[in-house]
Design a protein around this motif. Structure first.
Motif, PDB file in Angstrom:
ATOM      1  N   ALA B 109      -0.062   7.518   4.137  1.00 12.93           N
ATOM      2  CA  ALA B 109      -0.192   8.601   5.109  1.00 12.93           C
ATOM      3  C   ALA B 109      -0.022   8.078   6.528  1.00 12.93           C
ATOM      4  CB  ALA B 109      -1.548   9.282   4.952  1.00 12.93           C
ATOM      5  N   VAL B 110      -0.651   6.947   6.819  1.00 13.57           N
ATOM      6  CA  VAL B 110      -0.571   6.406   8.183  1.00 13.57           C
ATOM      7  C   VAL B 110       0.869   6.024   8.519  1.00 13.57           C
ATOM      8  CG1 VAL B 110      -1.206   4.424   9.615  1.00 13.57           C
ATOM      9  CG2 VAL B 110      -2.958   5.635   8.307  1.00 13.57           C
ATOM     10  N   ALA B 111       1.554   5.317   7.580  1.00 13.23           N
ATOM     11  CA  ALA B 111       2.910   4.847   7.873  1.00 13.23           C
ATOM     12  C   ALA B 111       3.883   6.010   8.019  1.00 13.23           C
ATOM     13  CB  ALA B 111       3.374   3.899   6.763  1.00 13.23           C
ATOM     14  N   SER B 112       3.800   6.980   7.075  1.00 13.95           N
ATOM     15  CA  SER B 112       4.824   8.027   7.069  1.00 13.95           C
ATOM     16  C   SER B 112       4.519   9.122   8.087  1.00 13.95           C
ATOM     17  CB  SER B 112       4.971   8.621   5.678  1.00 13.95           C
ATOM     18  OG  SER B 112       3.765   9.284   5.331  1.00 13.95           O
ATOM     19  N   GLN B 113       3.262   9.455   8.314  1.00 14.05           N
ATOM     20  CA  GLN B 113       2.953  10.593   9.182  1.00 14.05           C
ATOM     21  C   GLN B 113       2.549  10.158  10.589  1.00 14.05           C
ATOM     22  OE1 GLN B 113       3.615  13.702   8.103  1.00 14.05           O
ATOM     23  NE2 GLN B 113       4.327  12.637   6.258  1.00 14.05           N
ATOM     24  N   THR B 114       1.496   9.302  10.671  1.00 13.66           N
ATOM     25  CA  THR B 114       0.995   8.935  11.990  1.00 13.66           C
ATOM     26  C   THR B 114       2.048   8.137  12.765  1.00 13.66           C
ATOM     27  OG1 THR B 114      -1.101   8.721  10.862  1.00 13.66           O
ATOM     28  CG2 THR B 114      -1.053   8.054  13.162  1.00 13.66           C
ATOM     29  N   LEU B 115       2.674   7.150  12.069  1.00 16.92           N
ATOM     30  CA  LEU B 115       3.669   6.333  12.747  1.00 16.92           C
ATOM     31  C   LEU B 115       5.060   6.937  12.654  1.00 16.92           C
ATOM     32  CD1 LEU B 115       2.400   2.833  11.536  1.00 16.92           C
ATOM     33  CD2 LEU B 115       1.807   4.069  13.627  1.00 16.92           C
ATOM     34  N   GLY B 116       5.221   7.959  11.787  1.00 21.90           N
ATOM     35  CA  GLY B 116       6.494   8.659  11.687  1.00 21.90           C
ATOM     36  C   GLY B 116       7.627   7.811  11.161  1.00 21.90           C
ATOM     37  N   LEU B 117       7.371   6.946  10.185  1.00 23.60           N
ATOM     38  CA  LEU B 117       8.406   6.028   9.704  1.00 23.60           C
ATOM     39  C   LEU B 117       9.184   6.576   8.517  1.00 23.60           C
ATOM     40  CD1 LEU B 117       6.423   2.693  10.000  1.00 23.60           C
ATOM     41  CD2 LEU B 117       8.185   3.555  11.527  1.00 23.60           C
ATOM     42  N   GLY B 118       8.826   7.758   8.048  1.00 19.43           N
ATOM     43  CA  GLY B 118       9.587   8.346   6.942  1.00 19.43           C
ATOM     44  C   GLY B 118       8.955   8.084   5.595  1.00 19.43           C
ATOM     45  N   THR B 119       9.457   8.823   4.589  1.00 27.71           N
ATOM     46  CA  THR B 119       8.835   8.815   3.267  1.00 27.71           C
ATOM     47  C   THR B 119       8.970   7.468   2.569  1.00 27.71           C
ATOM     48  OG1 THR B 119       9.665  11.068   3.187  1.00 27.71           O
ATOM     49  CG2 THR B 119       8.610  10.229   1.205  1.00 27.71           C
ATOM     50  N   THR B 120      10.163   6.868   2.623  1.00 26.94           N
ATOM     51  CA  THR B 120      10.399   5.624   1.889  1.00 26.94           C
ATOM     52  C   THR B 120       9.489   4.523   2.416  1.00 26.94           C
ATOM     53  OG1 THR B 120      12.671   6.357   2.058  1.00 26.94           O
ATOM     54  CG2 THR B 120      12.274   4.301   0.896  1.00 26.94           C
ATOM     55  N   VAL B 121       9.506   4.359   3.720  1.00 25.31           N
ATOM     56  CA  VAL B 121       8.661   3.325   4.315  1.00 25.31           C
ATOM     57  C   VAL B 121       7.196   3.613   3.998  1.00 25.31           C
ATOM     58  CG1 VAL B 121       8.007   2.172   6.464  1.00 25.31           C
ATOM     59  CG2 VAL B 121      10.331   3.023   6.161  1.00 25.31           C
ATOM     60  N   GLY B 122       6.840   4.921   4.034  1.00 25.77           N
ATOM     61  CA  GLY B 122       5.466   5.316   3.735  1.00 25.77           C
ATOM     62  C   GLY B 122       5.058   4.892   2.340  1.00 25.77           C
ATOM     63  N   ALA B 123       5.974   5.134   1.359  1.00 20.30           N
ATOM     64  CA  ALA B 123       5.666   4.771  -0.016  1.00 20.30           C
ATOM     65  C   ALA B 123       5.469   3.268  -0.138  1.00 20.30           C
ATOM     66  CB  ALA B 123       6.799   5.238  -0.936  1.00 20.30           C
ATOM     67  N   VAL B 124       6.408   2.518   0.477  1.00 19.93           N
ATOM     68  CA  VAL B 124       6.310   1.049   0.410  1.00 19.93           C
ATOM     69  C   VAL B 124       5.003   0.587   1.053  1.00 19.93           C
ATOM     70  CG1 VAL B 124       7.333  -1.112   1.178  1.00 19.93           C
ATOM     71  CG2 VAL B 124       8.805   0.748   0.370  1.00 19.93           C
ATOM     72  N   ALA B 125       4.704   1.140   2.242  1.00 17.21           N
ATOM     73  CA  ALA B 125       3.493   0.735   2.958  1.00 17.21           C
ATOM     74  C   ALA B 125       2.251   1.074   2.141  1.00 17.21           C
ATOM     75  CB  ALA B 125       3.437   1.427   4.321  1.00 17.21           C
ATOM     76  N   GLY B 126       2.288   2.258   1.507  1.00 23.13           N
ATOM     77  CA  GLY B 126       1.155   2.672   0.697  1.00 23.13           C
ATOM     78  C   GLY B 126       0.907   1.696  -0.436  1.00 23.13           C
ATOM     79  N   ILE B 127       2.007   1.366  -1.154  1.00 21.09           N
ATOM     80  CA  ILE B 127       1.856   0.442  -2.286  1.00 21.09           C
ATOM     81  C   ILE B 127       1.378  -0.921  -1.798  1.00 21.09           C
ATOM     82  CG2 ILE B 127       3.161  -0.796  -4.052  1.00 21.09           C
ATOM     83  CD1 ILE B 127       4.822   1.811  -4.344  1.00 21.09           C
ATOM     84  N   ALA B 128       1.921  -1.354  -0.660  1.00 20.12           N
ATOM     85  CA  ALA B 128       1.517  -2.655  -0.118  1.00 20.12           C
ATOM     86  C   ALA B 128       0.024  -2.654   0.228  1.00 20.12           C
ATOM     87  CB  ALA B 128       2.358  -2.980   1.116  1.00 20.12           C
ATOM     88  N   THR B 129      -0.416  -1.600   0.914  1.00 21.10           N
ATOM     89  CA  THR B 129      -1.832  -1.521   1.288  1.00 21.10           C
ATOM     90  C   THR B 129      -2.712  -1.510   0.043  1.00 21.10           C
ATOM     91  OG1 THR B 129      -0.955   0.039   2.895  1.00 21.10           O
ATOM     92  CG2 THR B 129      -3.316  -0.418   2.976  1.00 21.10           C
ATOM     93  N   GLY B 130      -2.261  -0.689  -0.934  1.00 17.47           N
ATOM     94  CA  GLY B 130      -3.020  -0.613  -2.176  1.00 17.47           C
ATOM     95  C   GLY B 130      -3.080  -1.974  -2.856  1.00 17.47           C
ATOM     96  N   GLY B 131      -1.943  -2.683  -2.830  1.00 16.66           N
ATOM     97  CA  GLY B 131      -1.903  -4.010  -3.462  1.00 16.66           C
ATOM     98  C   GLY B 131      -2.874  -4.957  -2.790  1.00 16.66           C
ATOM     99  N   VAL B 132      -2.913  -4.918  -1.480  1.00 18.20           N
ATOM    100  CA  VAL B 132      -3.835  -5.794  -0.748  1.00 18.20           C
ATOM    101  C   VAL B 132      -5.277  -5.458  -1.126  1.00 18.20           C
ATOM    102  CG1 VAL B 132      -4.727  -6.394   1.532  1.00 18.20           C
ATOM    103  CG2 VAL B 132      -2.256  -6.182   1.168  1.00 18.20           C
ATOM    104  N   ALA B 133      -5.564  -4.140  -1.150  1.00 17.37           N
ATOM    105  CA  ALA B 133      -6.927  -3.725  -1.503  1.00 17.37           C
ATOM    106  C   ALA B 133      -7.276  -4.182  -2.909  1.00 17.37           C
ATOM    107  CB  ALA B 133      -7.049  -2.204  -1.399  1.00 17.37           C
ATOM    108  N   PHE B 134      -6.296  -4.066  -3.846  1.00 19.72           N
ATOM    109  CA  PHE B 134      -6.514  -4.486  -5.224  1.00 19.72           C
ATOM    110  C   PHE B 134      -6.819  -5.977  -5.268  1.00 19.72           C
ATOM    111  CE2 PHE B 134      -4.896  -6.009  -9.305  1.00 19.72           C
ATOM    112  CZ  PHE B 134      -5.599  -5.197 -10.173  1.00 19.72           C
ATOM    113  N   ALA B 135      -5.977  -6.758  -4.560  1.00 19.10           N
ATOM    114  CA  ALA B 135      -6.158  -8.214  -4.555  1.00 19.10           C
ATOM    115  C   ALA B 135      -7.507  -8.582  -3.945  1.00 19.10           C
ATOM    116  CB  ALA B 135      -5.024  -8.867  -3.780  1.00 19.10           C
ATOM    117  N   LEU B 136      -7.846  -7.919  -2.850  1.00 21.15           N
ATOM    118  CA  LEU B 136      -9.115  -8.233  -2.178  1.00 21.15           C
ATOM    119  C   LEU B 136     -10.314  -7.869  -3.048  1.00 21.15           C
ATOM    120  CD1 LEU B 136      -8.658  -7.308   1.578  1.00 21.15           C
ATOM    121  CD2 LEU B 136      -9.099  -9.547   0.555  1.00 21.15           C
TER     122      LEU B 136
END
Lengths: 316, 542
Positions: B109-136
Motif C-alpha cells: 500500500a505504501v509503495a503503490s499508493q503513498t509513494l505512487g510507484l504503481g501496481t507492479t512496484v507495489g506488489a514487489v515492495a509488498g512481497i519484499a516487506t513481507g519477506g523481511v518481516a517473515f525472516a525477522l
C-alpha cells in the motif's frame, strides 16, 4: 465317580504317554497354545455332574454361531433347582453367550444362530410358539454394569409389573378408584427388602435411581429383576464393576436368594465362584464346556489339567 | 519439573514481577483497544468526536504506539538479558506467516499508493516487506522474533493515526467502474482490530515469558478476544434491533386500568390493563395507532401447525428407523434423503406448496397450505435429531427392559422415548427458529395483503364449525390467506413510499415489526428450552 475319572487320568498320564493324550502335570514338553494353555482332549465325563434335587434347566448340545464365529460348541449341562451355579472361564470363552441363551436374550443379536435344546422345567424354550414375555418373566437377568432406568427408585421396581398389566396406577385407574398404589408399594418394599436395599433407600423412593451408588444401583437391578417374580435369575458378572464392600453385599444377597431362586452367575473372580456357588462350570477358550461339577471338587481336585492351570492362575 | 521450579524461583525476584506487571498492562491495553475498535466499527464511538478530552483517532493512535513500543521493549529486554524468560530458538513458521501478511499489505500500500510507484512496484515492495518481516520473525530467537515485527507494525499503525496521515475524514477512492472507496470510518477500526489482535498475542507471549508457557498464554488471549468479539457482535445486533424498534413498538402504549382493548377469556369479558397498540391492532383507516396483530397471530398459528404436523411424523419415522428397520441400504438412503431435504432451499418448498397444495385447498393462498409447507420443511430436521437422540439412548436400557419381558413397543414408549425427548426437543427448537423466520414459502403459499386490518386476525379455534355432511367439521379460518411477521416485514420494505404513508412513520413501523419478530422467535426458543429443561430434569432428578 469323580475319583474314578481322576484315577483314569493319572493312569493315562503315567502309563500311556501317547502324544495325543498327554496331560501329565510334570511334563514340560506338553504343547501349549499362545495363551499359555496346554492342549488336551476334553472328556465327556468331566462335564457329567450328578446332583440330588430337581433339574430346573437342562441344556443339550447347544451351539452358537455369531456369523462365522463358532462361539459355543456343543455344550450340555443340567442346572439344579434352588442353588447357585457359577460359570467361570477366561474372556471370550462363551460363558456370557451361554448365559444369554438361557432366556433367549441372544435373539436380540441379529447375527447369532443358535442350535440345540434348552428346557425350563422340561419345556423346550427354543421352539415355535414360545412366549418370550413369559419366558423372561420366569428367567430374569442382571447385567454386568448396573443399568437402572432414569426413573425413580419406585418406578424402576414397578416398571415390569406395570408393563405386564399386573399393576395399574395410571390416571384412569386412579379416577375409577381402582388404583393399585397400595399393592405397588407393598411390592416395592418386598423386592427392596429381598435385595437388601430397603433400609438404605426407604426414605427416598421417589429419588432418581441414577443418584444411587454403583453397588446400590446393582442391588436395585436385582430388586427390579425380582419384581416380576422369576424362578431363575441369571447374573452376568454382577459384581465386576463394584468395590469389595459392595461386592460382599451382593455375594451375601446371592446366598440368600438361592433359597428361593435358581441362580446362575457368570464371574471372572474365581474366589467369588468358590465362595458362593454350589456347582461350577468351567468354560475354556474356544467355547467349550470343559468341566462341570461340585464347586469343591472343581476347585480342589479338577479332572482337567487346563482347568487346574486356569484355576491356579497359569493363564486366563 | 526442573523447568517449573526454575520459573518458581524467578517469580520471587522483584525485578521479574515488575516486568510481569508491565506485560500484564500491555495485555489489558490490547483488550481495551479491541473493545474500542469494535465499538467504533458499529459507530457506538464516533471517530470524529473525542474520548476523555482527546480526539478518538489520536487516542487510538497513541494507545497503539504505546502498545507497540511496549512489545518491542519487552522483546529486546528479554533478548539482551534484562528480563529472565525461557524463549525457544525460533518463533516458528506459523508466526512468521502471520507476521508477514500484514507487512505485505502495508509495504504494498505504501509503495503503490503513498509513494505512487504503481501496481507492479507495489506488489514487489509488498512481497519484499513481507519477506523481511517473515525472516525477522523466524530467524532470531523467539523473544525477538515474536515481538519486533509485530511491535513495529503496531507502532507504525499508531503513528499513522497519531500524525494524522490517516485522519477521520480520510478517503481512498479505488477508482473502479463502480463507486467504491475505503473510508477512514472503515479502515481505522479494522486496522486497529487486527493490529490489536497481534499486539495482544505478542504481549501475552511476553507475559508468559515466551517458550511453551508463553505460547499457551498467547493462544489463550487470542481465543478469549475471539469469543468476546463474537458475543459482542451478537449483543450489538440484538441491541441495534431493540433500540431501533422500541419507539415504534411503544407508539401510543399506555398502562393503567381500563386502557387496553376488551378481550374474552373463557367467556368472561376483560379489559386489559395495558395497551400496546402496535401488537394489539391491525391496520385500519380510523386507528389512532396502527399495528401488526394479524401477523403475530398468523406466525404463532403457522409455527404451531407446522410443529403439530412435523413432530409426530418425524418422531414416528425416527422410531421406525432406529428401533425397527435393519441398519443397511434402506436406512442409509433415508438418511441421505433427509439430510438433502434439510438443505433444500426454502423457496423450493414454497414452490411445491404453491403448485401442489394450493390447488387442493380451495385454490387460494391459505394458512393451512402455509402450515403444511413449513411442516414439510421442519420434518427432516426432526427426523435427523430424533434419530440421533434415540441412537444415543444406551442399549443397556433396552436390554434391561427386554430382560424383564417387556415388549419392544412398550420399551420404546416408556424407556427409549423419555430418554430421547430432550434431544428431540432440541431439534424442534432449531427447526422452529428456522421456519418462524421463513419468508419465501409463506409468500407463495399463505400471505395476504401488506397492511392487514385487525378484523382479519385469524381465529383458528373459533373458526371450527360443525357441518351436517361429512367430514362434519369445517374451519374457514384455516383456508383463508393471512399474514406472518417475516412476510409483513418483507412487504413493508418492498411496498414503497405511497403505501407506507398508511402507517405514519414507515421506518419506525418496520423496525418495530422486526423487533416483534425477534421477540416471537425468541419466545419460541424460550418455550423449547424450558421444555427441554423439564424433560432433562425428569431424567436425572425425578
Amino acid at each position: 465317580m469323580s475319583e474314578n475319572t481322576t484315577q483314569q487320568t493319572q493312569t493315562a498320564s503315567t502309563d500311556d504317554r501317547s502324544p495325543t493324550d498327554d496331560r501329565s502335570p510334570t511334563d514340560d514338553r506338553s504343547p501349549t497354545t499362545t495363551a499359555g494353555e496346554t492342549v488336551e482332549q476334553t472328556r465327556e465325563e468331566w462335564t457329567e455332574y450328578e446332583f440330588r434335587g430337581e433339574t430346573k434347566m437342562a441344556v443339550e448340545d447347544l451351539d452358537v454361531h455369531y456369523g462365522d464365529d463358532h462361539a459355543l460348541k456343543g455344550v450340555s449341562m443340567e442346572i439344579p433347582e434352588k442353588s447357585v451355579t457359577a460359570l467361570i472361564g477366561p474372556s471370550g470363552c462363551g460363558k456370557s453367550t451361554y448365559l444369554r441363551c438361557l432366556n433367549r436374550m441372544n435373539d436380540r443379536v441379529s447375527s447369532a444362530r443358535i442350535d440345540g435344546s434348552v428346557t425350563l422345567d422340561g419345556e423346550e424354550i427354543y421352539q415355535d410358539g414360545v412366549n418370550l414375555v413369559e419366558l423372561r418373566k420366569r428367567v430374569g437377568m442382571v447385567f454386568q454394569s448396573p443399568n437402572p432406568f432414569p426413573k425413580s427408585i419406585r418406578e424402576n421396581i414397578a416398571y415390569g409389573p406395570k408393563k405386564h398389566g399386573d399393576l395399574d396406577t395410571g390416571l384412569l385407574a386412579r379416577l375409577l378408584n381402582r388404583s393399585d398404589a397400595d399393592e405397588r408399594d407393598e411390592l416395592v418394599e418386598r423386592c427392596l427388602r429381598d435385595a437388601a436395599l430397603w433400609d438404605e433407600v426407604s426414605d427416598r423412593l421417589d429419588d432418581n435411581a441414577l443418584g444411587l451408588s454403583g453397588g446400590q444401583q446393582q442391588r436395585l437391578c436385582i430388586a427390579r429383576c425380582l419384581s416380576v417374580d422369576p424362578e431363575v435369575i441369571l447374573m452376568d458378572e454382577p459384581a465386576s464393576a463394584l468395590d469389595p464392600i459392595a461386592t460382599a453385599k451382593i455375594e451375601d444377597l446371592i446366598d440368600d436368594l438361592s433359597e428361593h431362586y435358581t441362580v446362575v452367575i457368570v464371574t471372572h473372580n474365581m474366589q467369588q465362584a468358590a465362595r458362593i456357588s454350589d456347582q461350577t462350570a468351567v468354560f475354556l477358550t474356544g467355547g467349550e464346556l470343559v468341566e462341570y461339577g461340585d464347586t469343591d471338587q472343581v476347585f480342589e481336585d479338577p479332572h482337567s489339567e487346563r482347568v487346574e492351570d486356569y484355576i491356579t492362575g497359569k493363564f486366563g | 519439573m526442573a523447568g517449573a521450579s526454575e520459573a518458581d524461583a524467578q517469580l520471587v525476584e522483584p525485578n521479574t514481577t515488575e516486568t510481569d506487571a508491565v506485560a500484564g498492562v500491555a495485555v489489558g491495553l490490547s483488550a481495551v483497544l479491541f473493545a474500542l475498535a469494535v465499538a467504533a466499527m458499529f459507530e457506538r464511538v464516533s471517530l470524529t468526536g473525542s474520548l476523555f478530552g482527546v480526539q478518538t483517532v489520536t487516542l487510538l493512535g497513541g494507545l497503539l504506539t504505546a502498545l507497540g513500543v511496549a512489545v518491542i521493549a519487552f522483546g529486546a529486554g528479554s533478548r539482551l538479558g534484562y528480563v529472565k524468560t525461557t524463549p525457544d530458538p525460533s518463533a516458528g513458521l506459523i508466526a512468521g506467516i502471520g507476521a508477514a501478511v500484514p507487512w505485505v499489505v502495508v509495504g504494498g500500500a505504501v509503495a503503490s499508493q503513498t509513494l505512487g510507484l504503481g501496481t507492479t512496484v507495489g506488489a514487489v515492495a509488498g512481497i519484499a516487506t513481507g519477506g523481511v518481516a517473515f525472516a525477522l520473525t523466524v530467524l532470531p530467537r523467539e523473544d525477538l522474533g515474536s515481538t519486533l515485527p509485530l511491535g513495529s507494525l503496531l507502532a507504525l499503525t499508531g503513528l499513522v493515526f497519531l500524525t494524522g496521515v490517516i485522519g477521520p475524514t480520510w478517503v481512498w477512492e479505488l477508482g473502479w467502474a463502480q463507486q467504491a472507496a475505503i473510508t477512514a470510518e472503515f479502515l481505522i477500526p479494522v486496522a486497529t482490530l487486527f493490529t490489536t489482535l497481534y499486539g495482544g498475542w505478542a504481549s501475552a507471549k511476553a507475559y508468559g515469558g515466551f517458550g511453551a508457557r508463553g505460547r499457551h498464554m498467547g493462544a489463550y488471549v487470542l481465543v478469549y478476544l475471539n469469543a468476546l468479539s463474537i458475543v459482542a457482535f451478537l449483543f450489538i445486533l440484538v441491541a441495534f434491533v431493540v433500540v431501533q424498534g422500541i419507539p415504534g413498538l411503544l407508539n401510543g402504549a399506555e398502562i393503567g386500568l381500563g386502557t387496553g382493548p376488551q378481550t374474552t377469556i373463557l367467556g368472561i369479558s376483560v379489559t386489559l390493563p395495558v395497551s400496546v397498540p402496535f401488537v394489539m391492532n391491525g391496520v385500519a383507516l380510523f386507528n389512532d395507532f396502527q399495528g401488526v396483530l394479524p401477523a403475530i397471530v398468523g406466525t404463532v398459528w403457522l409455527v404451531a401447525g407446522a410443529v403439530a404436523l412435523a413432530v409426530p411424523l418425524g418422531v414416528g419415522a425416527a422410531v421406525f428407523l432406529t428401533e425397527y428397520a435393519d441398519r443397511g441400504r434402506f436406512t442409509q438412503v433415508v438418511e441421505v434423503a433427509t439430510n438433502g431435504l434439510w438443505s433444500t432451499p426454502s423457496i423450493v418448498f414454497g414452490l411445491f406448496g404453491f403448485a401442489f397444495l394450493i390447488p387442493r385447498f380451495g385454490n387460494g393462498k391459505s394458512l393451512l397450505s402455509g402450515m403444511i409447507t413449513l411442516g414439510f420443511m421442519l420434518l427432516p430436521l426432526v427426523v435427523i435429531t430424533s434419530r440421533e437422540a434415540m441412537l444415543s439412548v444406551p442399549d443397556e436400557y433396552r436390554d434391561a427392559s427386554a430382560a424383564l419381558g417387556v415388549s419392544k413397543w412398550q420399551t420404546i414408549r416408556s424407556v427409549v422415548l423419555p430418554a430421547a425427548l430432550p434431544g428431540v426437543v432440541t431439534g424442534v427448537i432449531l427447526g422452529v427458529g428456522r421456519i418462524a423466520g421463513e419468508t419465501a414459502p409463506i409468500l407463495l403459499t399463505m400471505a395476504g395483503g401488506t397492511f392487514v386490518p385487525g378484523s382479519q386476525t385469524v381465529d383458528v379455534i373459533g373458526g371450527f364449525q360443525f357441518t351436517a355432511s361429512p367430514p362434519f367439521v369445517a374451519n374457514p379460518a384455516l383456508l383463508e390467506a393471512t399474514s406472518a411477521l417475516p412476510y409483513q416485514l418483507y412487504a413493508l420494505i418492498s411496498a414503497g413510499v405511497g403505501a407506507s404513508s398508511n402507517v405514519g412513520n414507515a421506518d419506525e413501523f418496520r423496525w418495530a415489526t422486526a423487533l416483534v419478530l425477534l421477540i416471537v422467535v425468541l419466545s419460541f426458543y424460550a418455550i423449547g428450552i424450558a421444555t427441554r429443561y423439564y424433560f432433562r430434569r425428569r431424567l436425572t432428578h425425578t
